[in-house]
Design a protein around this motif. Structure first.
Motif, PDB file in Angstrom:
ATOM      1  N   ALA A  93       0.840  -1.206   0.000  1.00 28.56           N
ATOM      2  CA  ALA A  93       0.000   0.000   0.000  1.00 28.56           C
ATOM      3  C   ALA A  93       0.876   1.258   0.000  1.00 28.56           C
ATOM      4  CB  ALA A  93      -0.933  -0.001   1.202  1.00 28.56           C
ATOM      5  N   LEU A  94       1.947   1.247   0.781  1.00 26.01           N
ATOM      6  CA  LEU A  94       2.858   2.394   0.824  1.00 26.01           C
ATOM      7  C   LEU A  94       3.618   2.534  -0.496  1.00 26.01           C
ATOM      8  CD1 LEU A  94       4.339   2.064   4.441  1.00 26.01           C
ATOM      9  CD2 LEU A  94       3.033   4.012   3.555  1.00 26.01           C
ATOM     10  N   ALA A  95       4.028   1.410  -1.049  1.00 26.17           N
ATOM     11  CA  ALA A  95       4.761   1.450  -2.317  1.00 26.17           C
ATOM     12  C   ALA A  95       3.892   2.040  -3.425  1.00 26.17           C
ATOM     13  CB  ALA A  95       5.217   0.042  -2.692  1.00 26.17           C
ATOM     14  N   ARG A  96       2.610   1.634  -3.451  1.00 24.02           N
ATOM     15  CA  ARG A  96       1.698   2.164  -4.466  1.00 24.02           C
ATOM     16  C   ARG A  96       1.507   3.666  -4.284  1.00 24.02           C
ATOM     17  NH1 ARG A  96      -1.110  -2.428  -4.195  1.00 24.02           N
ATOM     18  NH2 ARG A  96      -2.354  -1.673  -2.449  1.00 24.02           N
ATOM     19  N   LEU A  97       1.348   4.089  -3.051  1.00 25.03           N
ATOM     20  CA  LEU A  97       1.145   5.514  -2.766  1.00 25.03           C
ATOM     21  C   LEU A  97       2.369   6.331  -3.151  1.00 25.03           C
ATOM     22  CD1 LEU A  97      -0.857   7.542  -1.407  1.00 25.03           C
ATOM     23  CD2 LEU A  97       0.463   7.219   0.682  1.00 25.03           C
ATOM     24  N   SER A  98       3.566   5.744  -3.007  1.00 31.68           N
ATOM     25  CA  SER A  98       4.803   6.483  -3.260  1.00 31.68           C
ATOM     26  C   SER A  98       5.013   6.830  -4.727  1.00 31.68           C
ATOM     27  CB  SER A  98       6.012   5.681  -2.752  1.00 31.68           C
ATOM     28  OG  SER A  98       6.317   4.606  -3.612  1.00 31.68           O
ATOM     29  N   THR A  99       4.225   6.222  -5.605  1.00 32.93           N
ATOM     30  CA  THR A  99       4.338   6.541  -7.043  1.00 32.93           C
ATOM     31  C   THR A  99       3.031   7.093  -7.599  1.00 32.93           C
ATOM     32  OG1 THR A  99       3.809   4.232  -7.583  1.00 32.93           O
ATOM     33  CG2 THR A  99       6.148   4.825  -7.460  1.00 32.93           C
ATOM     34  N   ALA A 100       2.104   7.466  -6.687  1.00 33.01           N
ATOM     35  CA  ALA A 100       0.805   8.002  -7.120  1.00 33.01           C
ATOM     36  C   ALA A 100       0.994   9.346  -7.813  1.00 33.01           C
ATOM     37  CB  ALA A 100      -0.126   8.144  -5.923  1.00 33.01           C
ATOM     38  N   SER A 101       0.276   9.538  -8.881  1.00 32.03           N
ATOM     39  CA  SER A 101       0.378  10.768  -9.665  1.00 32.03           C
ATOM     40  C   SER A 101      -0.121  11.973  -8.867  1.00 32.03           C
ATOM     41  CB  SER A 101      -0.453  10.622 -10.944  1.00 32.03           C
ATOM     42  OG  SER A 101      -0.450  11.823 -11.675  1.00 32.03           O
ATOM     43  N   LEU A 174      -6.894  10.456  -0.193  1.00 28.01           N
ATOM     44  CA  LEU A 174      -5.654  10.355  -0.964  1.00 28.01           C
ATOM     45  C   LEU A 174      -4.649   9.377  -0.357  1.00 28.01           C
ATOM     46  CD1 LEU A 174      -4.974  14.031  -2.131  1.00 28.01           C
ATOM     47  CD2 LEU A 174      -5.711  12.081  -3.518  1.00 28.01           C
ATOM     48  N   THR A 175      -4.880   8.938   0.879  1.00 28.57           N
ATOM     49  CA  THR A 175      -3.974   7.953   1.479  1.00 28.57           C
ATOM     50  C   THR A 175      -4.326   6.525   1.042  1.00 28.57           C
ATOM     51  OG1 THR A 175      -5.326   7.784   3.497  1.00 28.57           O
ATOM     52  CG2 THR A 175      -3.539   9.404   3.496  1.00 28.57           C
ATOM     53  N   GLY A 176      -5.332   6.393   0.169  1.00 30.86           N
ATOM     54  CA  GLY A 176      -5.660   5.078  -0.392  1.00 30.86           C
ATOM     55  C   GLY A 176      -6.103   4.070   0.647  1.00 30.86           C
ATOM     56  N   LYS A 177      -5.463   2.904   0.634  1.00 30.57           N
ATOM     57  CA  LYS A 177      -5.841   1.843   1.568  1.00 30.57           C
ATOM     58  C   LYS A 177      -5.456   2.152   3.013  1.00 30.57           C
ATOM     59  CE  LYS A 177      -6.022  -2.068  -1.623  1.00 30.57           C
ATOM     60  NZ  LYS A 177      -5.577  -3.462  -1.883  1.00 30.57           N
ATOM     61  N   LEU A 178      -4.714   3.227   3.212  1.00 28.65           N
ATOM     62  CA  LEU A 178      -4.329   3.626   4.569  1.00 28.65           C
ATOM     63  C   LEU A 178      -5.330   4.612   5.175  1.00 28.65           C
ATOM     64  CD1 LEU A 178      -0.525   4.194   3.884  1.00 28.65           C
ATOM     65  CD2 LEU A 178      -1.597   2.171   4.862  1.00 28.65           C
ATOM     66  N   ALA A 179      -6.401   4.918   4.452  1.00 35.50           N
ATOM     67  CA  ALA A 179      -7.400   5.890   4.912  1.00 35.50           C
ATOM     68  C   ALA A 179      -8.079   5.398   6.184  1.00 35.50           C
ATOM     69  CB  ALA A 179      -8.427   6.130   3.825  1.00 35.50           C
TER      70      ALA A 179
END
Length: 419
Positions: A93-101, A174-179
């Motif tokens: 989840a963090l890796a995906r967020l780190s490349t979010a546009s 915007l934090t995705g799955k960490l919301a």
């Protein structure tokens, strides 16, 4: 007609004299017009307020939130519950967020571990959102628990109206799955300008070496170039001798363009500035930095710190009674050396004080440096203001020891009190 003309000339001369004789301080201490929704400037050591505009209204602060995250990390290290070299493993989840546009970040790889130090650098220099969230998970175990810790820490600092939802300052969605669950998608960290200054003050006072990171304009993170966002680093045009070494930007649709500044003049007298909700036409819009430079320039050119040394008598502070002492009363003095800011024309003898509450009568014999009460300070009958729990109270003490009066004197005084 001639008489009227002579009277006119005389009056004109009189008003010219008045115009020339107005003290410079009367015109030079005007507050600057700061074009932002809220702003404040404070002394970094004492928290004395040097300028404020809508400073107590909670507002979205975006990535300025990362200052609280970094403060908690430093605190955990100080308490030996965390170390700079500790490894932080990155989830998918963090890796995906780190490349979010559209989000500021450094790329993090799922399953890979990074040190606390590396993630703190990325958080402060590049404003990396995923790095900040990773630090929160490392400290508290989950994003939810870290948000709780942020709010608890804020409360301990004296922040009452603020609210934290995550370590980065992103909106909840915007934090995705960490919301956070059961929280609005648009929920965003909120603090007033005064509370932001309080977070910055605690960070700088307790962990001053953080400026070694915040003054960096660039860096690298595993081959990725990091660019800092602070346009005032190295700017020599603010005012003579002013050096900016931090601290943090923040930008979102709700927050606008925000910036927390830290500066010294010739290496001394650090101030903290906060500008919230400045113009934000584009990512490169310099408005927040222009307003910050204006605020810093105003403080350093129209105000100056006055040193009040330990052992100083403060005008307006009354005597303290010692009923059974050889001296029945004493004038207390300041216990410690302090600095207070005032307009340039102000001198130490313009500073007055008043007891916070009526001091208790002292017992005798009284030792030197016995606490005699607390006073607050005023300039031109206006009380100095401070952020946070500090009210700017100065501790007053006895300058000399006072021996107990002999029994006959005490008896005579007791008799006189009856009448």
């Amino acid at each position: 007609m001639k008489h009227r003309f002579s009277l006119f000339i005389a009056l004109m001369g009189f008003f010219c004299v008045l115009a020339v004789s107005v003290p410079a301080s009367a015109s030079s201490n005007t507050s600057p017009d700061i074009y932002a929704k809220a702003a404040i400037a404070v002394d970094a050591q004492t928290g004395q307020i040097l300028y404020q505009k809508n400073a107590h209204q909670p507002r979205a602060i975006a990535s300025i939130s990362k200052l609280m995250t970094v403060y908690i990390v430093h605190h955990e290290i100080k308490q030996h519950r965390l170390a700079w070299g500790d490894k932080v493993k990155i989830t998918s989840a963090l890796a995906r967020l780190s490349t979010a546009s559209g989000l500021t970040n450094v790329p993090l790889k799922a399953g890979r571990s990074y040190t606390v130090r590396e993630l703190v650098n990325a958080t402060l220099v590049a404003s990396a959102n995923a790095a900040a969230l990773a630090l929160g998970q490392k400290v508290a175990g989950s994003s939810t628990k870290f948000a709780e810790l942020m709010n608890q820490t804020a409360h301990k600092m004296g922040i009452k109206d603020g609210k934290f939802y995550n370590a980065s300052g992103l909106t909840n969605k915007l934090t995705g799955k960490l919301a956070l669950q059961h929280v609005s998608a648009n929920a965003e960290n909120m603090l007033s300008a005064s509370d932001v200054a309080l977070v910055a003050k605690n960070l700088l006072k307790q962990f001053p070496k953080v400026t070694h990171i915040t003054k960096q304009t660039s860096g690298t993170f595993y081959g990725t170039q990091m660019s800092g966002h602070n346009q005032l680093i190295g700017d020599n045009n603010i005012a003579k001798g002013i050096q900016v070494d931090g601290l943090k930007t923040g930008t979102s649709d709700k927050a606008g363009a925000c910036f927390v500044g830290s500066a010294t003049q010739k290496g001394k007298h650090r101030i903290i500035t906060v500008v919230l909700g400045a113009r934000n036409k584009s990512a490169s819009d310099p408005a927040r930095f222009i307003q910050t430079a204006k605020l810093m320039r105003s403080v350093y050119t129209t105000q100056h710190p006055i040193k009040i040394a330990a052992g100083t008598k403060i005008s307006g502070v009354g005597k303290v009674q010692i009923p059974d002492g050889k001296q029945e009363s004493i004038t207390p003095v300041t216990k410690a050396t302090n600095l207070v800011w005032a307009a340039n024309a102000t001198k130490q003898n313009h500073v007055s004080g008043k007891f916070v509450k009526k001091p208790a009568k002292l017992a005798s014999p009284t030792k030197k440096n016995t606490v005699a009460g607390k006073v607050y300070l005023r300039i031109n009958d206006k009380r100095l203001q401070y952020i946070g729990k500090s009210t700017g109270d100065f501790v007053m003490v006895t300058k000399n020891s006072v021996k107990k009066a002999n029994p006959f004197v005490r008896l005579w005084r007791a008799i006189l009190r009856l009448f």
